[in-house]
Write an enzyme that holds these catalytic residues in place. Sequence first.
Site, PDB file in Angstrom:
ATOM      1  N   ARG A  41      15.841   2.746 -11.081  1.00  0.00           N
ATOM      2  CA  ARG A  41      15.507   1.513 -10.365  1.00  0.00           C
ATOM      3  C   ARG A  41      14.136   0.998 -10.794  1.00  0.00           C
ATOM      4  O   ARG A  41      13.951  -0.213 -10.966  1.00  0.00           O
ATOM      5  CB  ARG A  41      15.489   1.768  -8.854  1.00  0.00           C
ATOM      6  CG  ARG A  41      14.985   0.625  -7.999  1.00  0.00           C
ATOM      7  CD  ARG A  41      15.921  -0.553  -7.976  1.00  0.00           C
ATOM      8  NE  ARG A  41      17.277  -0.157  -7.667  1.00  0.00           N
ATOM      9  CZ  ARG A  41      18.297  -0.976  -7.595  1.00  0.00           C
ATOM     10  NH1 ARG A  41      18.123  -2.268  -7.820  1.00  0.00           N
ATOM     11  NH2 ARG A  41      19.510  -0.527  -7.336  1.00  0.00           N
ATOM     12  N   ILE A  58      18.659   6.900  -2.723  1.00  0.00           N
ATOM     13  CA  ILE A  58      19.715   6.380  -3.608  1.00  0.00           C
ATOM     14  C   ILE A  58      19.265   5.149  -4.380  1.00  0.00           C
ATOM     15  O   ILE A  58      19.507   5.030  -5.586  1.00  0.00           O
ATOM     16  CB  ILE A  58      20.983   6.074  -2.779  1.00  0.00           C
ATOM     17  CG1 ILE A  58      21.534   7.358  -2.157  1.00  0.00           C
ATOM     18  CG2 ILE A  58      22.049   5.417  -3.658  1.00  0.00           C
ATOM     19  CD1 ILE A  58      22.672   7.133  -1.190  1.00  0.00           C
ATOM     20  N   HIS A  59      18.627   4.210  -3.706  1.00  0.00           N
ATOM     21  CA  HIS A  59      18.218   2.969  -4.365  1.00  0.00           C
ATOM     22  C   HIS A  59      17.272   3.254  -5.522  1.00  0.00           C
ATOM     23  O   HIS A  59      17.375   2.643  -6.597  1.00  0.00           O
ATOM     24  CB  HIS A  59      17.555   2.041  -3.344  1.00  0.00           C
ATOM     25  CG  HIS A  59      17.257   0.664  -3.840  1.00  0.00           C
ATOM     26  ND1 HIS A  59      16.002   0.263  -4.204  1.00  0.00           N
ATOM     27  CD2 HIS A  59      18.067  -0.406  -4.024  1.00  0.00           C
ATOM     28  CE1 HIS A  59      16.035  -1.007  -4.575  1.00  0.00           C
ATOM     29  NE2 HIS A  59      17.275  -1.446  -4.483  1.00  0.00           N
ATOM     30  N   CYS A  60      16.353   4.188  -5.327  1.00  0.00           N
ATOM     31  CA  CYS A  60      15.356   4.494  -6.351  1.00  0.00           C
ATOM     32  C   CYS A  60      15.978   5.030  -7.637  1.00  0.00           C
ATOM     33  O   CYS A  60      15.396   4.892  -8.712  1.00  0.00           O
ATOM     34  CB  CYS A  60      14.359   5.529  -5.829  1.00  0.00           C
ATOM     35  SG  CYS A  60      13.370   4.961  -4.433  1.00  0.00           S
ATOM     36  N   ARG A  61      17.162   5.648  -7.521  1.00  0.00           N
ATOM     37  CA  ARG A  61      17.718   6.409  -8.637  1.00  0.00           C
ATOM     38  C   ARG A  61      18.936   5.742  -9.266  1.00  0.00           C
ATOM     39  O   ARG A  61      19.645   6.362 -10.056  1.00  0.00           O
ATOM     40  CB  ARG A  61      18.076   7.815  -8.151  1.00  0.00           C
ATOM     41  CG  ARG A  61      16.906   8.485  -7.409  1.00  0.00           C
ATOM     42  CD  ARG A  61      17.258   9.855  -6.884  1.00  0.00           C
ATOM     43  NE  ARG A  61      16.219  10.354  -5.971  1.00  0.00           N
ATOM     44  CZ  ARG A  61      16.171  11.582  -5.490  1.00  0.00           C
ATOM     45  NH1 ARG A  61      17.112  12.464  -5.839  1.00  0.00           N
ATOM     46  NH2 ARG A  61      15.211  11.946  -4.664  1.00  0.00           N
TER      47      ARG A  61
END
Length: 807
Positions: free
Chosen positions: A70, A292-295
């Site tokens: 991300r 989850i968003h970061c990855r």
Amino acid sequence: MCAEWEPATSVLVRYPLGLPWNLLQSIADETPITCFVSSSNQSSAQSAFTSHSITNVTFVITDTDTYWTRDYGPWGVFDGNDNYGISDHVYNRADEAGREGDDQSSWDLAPALGIELWKTRLRHTGGNFMTDGHGIGFSSDDLYNYTVNNTISHDSVNALMNNYWGIDTYHTYPDPLGSYINHIDCYAKILSDEAIIVIKNGVDDANLDAIATQIEGTNNYYGRPYKVYRIDAPNSHDAAYCNSLILNKRVYVPITGYTSEDDSAIAVYERAMPGYEILGFSDGSFANTDAIHCRTMAIFDEGMLYIDHAPLLNQLASSPFYHIDVYIKPYSGSALKNDSLFIYWKLYGETVFNTVLLTNDSINYYSGNIPSQIDGSIVEYYVYAVDNSGRHESDPYVAPDGYYTFSVGDESPVISHQAISDYPASEWPATVSATITDDGNIGSATVEYMYNSVPYIDTMNNISGNLYEADFSVSVSIGDSIRYKIKAVDNSSKVSYFPDTGYITFHIIDKTIVGIIDLDVTALSGPFIKNYCDSIGYINQYMTSFSADLSQYVNIFICLGVYSNNIPLNSSQANAIVDFMNSGGNVYMEGGDCWCYDTNHSIYDNMFGVNPINDGGSISGNVSGVSGTFTEGMSFTYSGENNYIDKISSTGTGYMIFNEGSNGRGVANSTVLYKSVALSFELAGLVDGTAPSTRDSLLNAIFDFFEITSGISKKRDLKKEGITLNLKSNLIRDKLEVKYHICKSSDVNISIYNIVGKKVSTVFKGRSQSGSHLCRINGLNKLSNGVYFVHLKTDSETRTVKFELIK
């Protein structure tokens, strides 16, 4: 720039992974996976995915440092030629943490996807950015402190965001969590064009509440306030509920294992995003700053079938139809199937949708009318399109599982109000002004407010038509704060508030924000600047003589004109400006002779960072902004008064912001005490082009440069306040007066429809600048007595007002 919920062809991850296999398997059930992997790890990556029964994965060979795709992954955009590509920032941790491999990965991804890549010097990170896909962006303001970004102005950062990602309205917030990372995806999540989640974590709730209130007072692309949903995400449980991934028709939410909290978070998503499948996943490595968003990072469909529509609000039972405007763009280049473009609609409780075929109004623009329904009906609808590439899409994207809804019948009052900004004590009391409309009659309107922790209520008086006003009844002192909201009750006891929740807060200050000194004989730029201030709610004072006391202003805009309609400053006035700047005041000054020719220019030139070259001549070429400044990307033709325009350059801490070929025409200066802008031409003489080359955009940039608001977001929120449409009377005999107000330049179409929905007259069709406008129409004798509707349509919104013709 693409919004997270737009159609994606794959999701980008990195091996070695930072995600649980059950999450990847769930993603792969619906959407292919693209995986960054080094050549040395490719074999083990293939084996790992195969052993977990994931076969729809494509590997891109590149040497990365971390799994936070991300933050360094591709930001998908469509350029001006409708080509999809990657606008690639420099990953901010490449500088700070030596992650050059992460930063270079998009250079390997772009050729693998067969798309273009555009590189910029801007430092950024995906976790600290979210967008609605309409040019509105959100970040924590820490982005201005990233390496390299902190060596250029905020305006230059914003200009790069506009030039490379199309972000023309950028909302930034102080980080409310005090975390090491300062990413917006740790506390907020944009869900759609009109909805945003803001968490509560039990530790920083005062800061989070302030941001939620600010967002609720912010208008979205359609000119309506954002709907803010709150999720309890306890800091003690490391909850990261807003660090989710929206991917096509699913939302993947990180959960903690605390069942009641997880269930509550999932329920908020389900309420906010009807029709989406909301799935929760846990992993021991998830944290409230990293989940989850970061990855993950979506790779969007370069041939997507794009649909945009402003969902209808509640409608009157007396309306002959419910008009729907739709923008449809097939990025594949394939033609639309005109016999397969529909509005699907039904009433609540029905199982079968009715259809209305959309008609083509102009390139990419379509419309249709849902038939009028009886009072009390609830209408559910969505828009559907098909193109010859085989793509078919709906708006909302998840239809028919999710759809838009509006009610028919008696509505609560609708309140339109320009929020009061910080207010000078010398001009107290402040007046609260609001336009309040209703399908019946307004019974009462009040201002409810808190002052020194004591509640007060002031009655608003009906001034005329739908306009209501009240002056605050309390006495105040400099430094005080007032929190207020407006309440309206109609004769059916329906109640509305503005804002919907919370309060608007402003502070009592000791100075007027903007003073406009207009000495120009022909008075062109001064009124333009005043109208701009009025349109976005800045307290200002317009003067046609030089003020005896400049200290009562924070910022001064001085317009001196161009020969032979110019007025030179005398030595006393020139020295007053210097004293004002030395006291910390910001000054904008324009004039054709004031920098080189006028007698007293040497008194103030150095303060403005101006080096006078010569008396000059006329402007014959484009006036162009300077790269790396807040005018970057601007270019204007000039049609103002045009005699002996001074040629200037910069000196000291000053720097050029406008040139006409080799001739310097504008200088900005930023010192520890003040900021200034010096122009040798008239701002009002610039000819508007396309953004950012408009006078509004330039003023917007100057106001940001002067830091007239407490943050970029505040001013731009106010600027996108929407549109209003009013009639002098709803009972018409022989002439019709239509008054409308728009807060940004737009194409405007005002038409009259009869009771069966047939257009009988065009009132106005053309371009309108921001502000209030009045159209008077005589000659209604060709129309028969009866009920009619005035329908106003701008680039992004519509309004309809009913009237009755009696001759």
